[in-house]
Motif scaffolding. Sequence first.
Motif, PDB file in Angstrom:
ATOM      1  N   PHE A  13       0.826  -1.203   0.000  1.00  0.00           N
ATOM      2  CA  PHE A  13       0.000   0.000   0.000  1.00  0.00           C
ATOM      3  C   PHE A  13       0.865   1.259   0.000  1.00  0.00           C
ATOM      4  N   LEU A  14       1.918   1.259   0.819  1.00  0.00           N
ATOM      5  CA  LEU A  14       2.822   2.404   0.877  1.00  0.00           C
ATOM      6  C   LEU A  14       3.508   2.646  -0.460  1.00  0.00           C
ATOM      7  N   LYS A  15       3.913   1.582  -1.120  1.00  0.00           N
ATOM      8  CA  LYS A  15       4.579   1.723  -2.416  1.00  0.00           C
ATOM      9  C   LYS A  15       3.644   2.331  -3.460  1.00  0.00           C
ATOM     10  N   ILE A  16       2.375   1.904  -3.439  1.00  0.00           N
ATOM     11  CA  ILE A  16       1.393   2.466  -4.371  1.00  0.00           C
ATOM     12  C   ILE A  16       1.157   3.941  -4.065  1.00  0.00           C
ATOM     13  N   VAL A  17       1.013   4.266  -2.779  1.00  0.00           N
ATOM     14  CA  VAL A  17       0.806   5.656  -2.374  1.00  0.00           C
ATOM     15  C   VAL A  17       1.997   6.508  -2.779  1.00  0.00           C
ATOM     16  N   LEU A  18       3.210   5.996  -2.572  1.00  0.00           N
ATOM     17  CA  LEU A  18       4.419   6.734  -2.941  1.00  0.00           C
ATOM     18  C   LEU A  18       4.495   6.967  -4.448  1.00  0.00           C
ATOM     19  N   LEU A  19       4.101   5.982  -5.219  1.00  0.00           N
ATOM     20  CA  LEU A  19       4.093   6.135  -6.671  1.00  0.00           C
ATOM     21  C   LEU A  19       3.108   7.226  -7.097  1.00  0.00           C
ATOM     22  N   LEU A  20       1.934   7.232  -6.489  1.00  0.00           N
ATOM     23  CA  LEU A  20       0.929   8.253  -6.794  1.00  0.00           C
ATOM     24  C   LEU A  20       1.397   9.636  -6.362  1.00  0.00           C
ATOM     25  N   LEU A  21       2.038   9.702  -5.197  1.00  0.00           N
ATOM     26  CA  LEU A  21       2.564  10.979  -4.724  1.00  0.00           C
ATOM     27  C   LEU A  21       3.670  11.487  -5.644  1.00  0.00           C
TER      28      LEU A  21
END
Length: 250
Positions: free
Chosen positions: A6-14
Motif C-alpha cells: 500500500f505504501l509503495k502504491i501511495v508513494l508512486l501516486l505521490l
Amino acid sequence: MLVNKFLKIVLLLLGVSYIILQGFVLEIEGDAVSAVAFILLTWLYMGWTKHKSKLFILFLVSFTAAQVLGFLAWFRSIPVEGQTDYLYYIVNILSIISYVLLITKMFIHLDFKTVFSELTVPIIILVILDVFCVTLISGTTENAFNYSEYALEFTYNAVVMILLSFALINYMYRNNYKSMLFLLGSIFIVFSEIIQLAYYYILSDDANLGYIYSFFLVVAFIFYYLQSQHIVSEPTPAYTDDPIEGQALN
C-alpha cells in the motif's frame, strides 16, 4: 506485507502528483506532497527493509527534514533585504549533509588500495571534470547570490558532483547490480539539481523545467530505494576475453 504494498502504491501516486504540481508551478502544493512522500519513504525503508543501513537511514532523515522545512518556509515571514534567511541555510545544509552521508556510505566500503591501483586514470579525469563542472555551474548563478549564499551553493554543487564521482568509481570497482542502481540514482540526482538550479535562477519562465527536474528527482529516489534492498557484496570480476586459467590446451 499489505501495508508495504500500500505504501509503495501511495508513494508512486505521490511521485506522479509531485511531478504534475511542479510542472504547473504549484510549488507550495508540490513541496507539501514532496514532504509527505519522503516521510512515507523513510517509514517504508525503516519498517520493511531486511538489511538496514544506519547511514542510509540518516540520509533519508536528513533529506526528509530538508523537504519538510522547505515546505514550512512558505509560511514564514519573508526576510527583508539585508536580513539573513536562516531557513535557507538550514535547508541547504541539511541537503548537503544527506549527500555527504551517501558518500560516506560508499567511502567506508571501498578498498582504496585496489581502487587507486586499478582506476588511477579515471580518478584523475573525474577530479578534473568535477572542478570544471562545479566552477561552470556555480558561475552561472554567481550574480544571484551574496558571498555567503554563493559559497553555500558552490559547496552544494561540489558535494553533488563528488557524490556522482564516487558512485561511478564504486560501480567500476564493484561491477554489480547494487552499484549500478546507485550510479543511476546519482546520475538522476545530479541532473535534477542542475535543472532545478536553472529553473530557479536562470530560466525561471520555462515551466517545462519543473516537470523535468521533479521527474528526475522521483526517478533518482526510486533507484536509491531499489539499491537499498540489496546488501553490499564483494566486487564482481570484470568480463574478460582471456582464456580461463588452467584450461587444458589441445
